[in-house]
Design an enzyme around this catalytic site. Structure first.
Site, PDB file in Angstrom:
ATOM      1  N   ARG A  51       0.810  -1.217   0.000  1.00  0.00           N
ATOM      2  CA  ARG A  51       0.000   0.000   0.000  1.00  0.00           C
ATOM      3  C   ARG A  51       0.842   1.263   0.000  1.00  0.00           C
ATOM      4  NH1 ARG A  51      -5.335  -1.264   3.793  1.00  0.00           N
ATOM      5  NH2 ARG A  51      -5.916  -3.201   2.723  1.00  0.00           N
ATOM      6  N   ASP A  89     -15.978   7.829  10.987  1.00  0.00           N
ATOM      7  CA  ASP A  89     -14.887   6.926  10.598  1.00  0.00           C
ATOM      8  C   ASP A  89     -13.575   7.688  10.690  1.00  0.00           C
ATOM      9  OD1 ASP A  89     -14.837   4.022   9.165  1.00  0.00           O
ATOM     10  OD2 ASP A  89     -13.115   5.211   8.531  1.00  0.00           O
TER      11      ASP A  89
END
Length: 306
Positions: free
Chosen positions: A65, A177
């Protein structure tokens, strides 16, 4: 949310870093040289920022990533990237790091028995408790909402179950979130058609409209749902600005990323935010066993505040 610049990342003595990854996953022929000390520093930052303990087997995920990020920034190696993370004035990059390493898996009507319980038990209880109030208050919270399917599913259930009676309620759904990219997606409320297959056809026809996303078929959440849902960024291990109380909190498949101390802290705060008798919904692999005695089980991964 609080400032996440590296200057604020002094590690409290009560926190421990996640275990280092085994050296066997490092080295070899790679585009960017990646060593154990790189993983340890990145994992330590993520633990301080979000309470997420990266297990050793996640080292390859971290490399994959973040290698994309190194290409975007035109950095030669992980030495340069780690130096960037420790330099002054890189709050945006710290935010990117959290977003990149936070897993966001969600879908509409996921673990549908929770939404059945919301419709068949939680909402009827609230209607009975508030039958004689002219403007009763109703608050639901999707904690760890990812890109938004969970809170919008909650809104679909709320409107469908309450019917015309919902108009007399002060009803709101909070969705939060830690991943700011997911927060923006949830605010837009537009999803690929392939990702909306979990919505029953009649419900989808009632509450969504057809549109396009990146040239592909998509669905947009209707204004009736969006008026109910407020989406905000929030780190569950930092200060919570809301005061509650909530009637039900969904926090599913989030606690598994925290260590025991983090789980206990978050659950204690949930108990404080829930009204007496309020409900907490956890993920299918999560439990309050050995974590809290403030709740009693009301169903599979459903707990009620004592």
């Amino acid at each position: 949310m609080t400032d996440r610049s590296p200057a604020s990342l002094t590690e409290p003595e009560t926190l421990r870093r996640p275990p280092a990854a085994p050296a066997a996953v490092f080295g070899g022929a790679r585009e960017f040289h990646f060593e154990r000390h790189h993983f340890d520093l990145i994992a330590g930052l993520l633990y301080q920022l979000a309470g997420i303990a990266l297990a050793p087997h996640k080292a390859e995920m971290v490399y994959a990533r973040l290698a994309r990020r190194l290409r975007e920034l035109r950095l030669p190696d992980f030495d340069a990237y780690c130096a960037l993370l420790q330099s002054d004035g890189v709050a945006d990059e710290i935010g990117f790091l959290v977003n990149a390493l936070t897993t966001n898996l969600t879908s509409f009507y996921r673990e549908s028995h929770h939404f059945d319980f919301l419709a068949s038990t939680v909402l009827p209880e609230l209607r009975e408790l508030n039958a004689h109030k002219p403007k009763p208050r109703l608050r639901l919270w999707s904690a760890g909402c990812s890109s938004g399917p969970e809170p919008y599913t909650m809104a679909m259930v709320l409107v469908s179950a309450m019917g015309a009676d919902l108009r007399r309620w002060d009803a709101r759904i909070l969705a939060t979130d830690i991943d700011t990219h997911m927060v923006e997606t949830a605010r837009r409320g537009i999803y690929p058609l392939s990702g909306a297959t979990g919505i029953p056809p009649g419900i989808r026809q009632r509450f969504t409209t057809d549109t396009r996303l990146d040239g592909e078929p998509a669905v947009a959440m209707g204004e009736e749902l969006k008026r109910l849902v407020t989406v905000k960024p929030l780190n569950l291990l930092e200060h919570w600005p809301m005061s509650g109380p909530f009637d039900a909190i969904f926090c599913r498949n989030v606690l598994i990323y925290f260590d025991r101390r983090g789980r206990m802290q978050v659950i204690e705060n949930f108990a404080r935010m829930l009204r007496p008798g309020g409900y907490l919904f956890l993920g299918h692999s999560e439990s309050l066993y050995g974590v809290s005695n403030l709740f009693r089980q009301a169903g599979p991964t459903i707990y009620r505040r004592e």
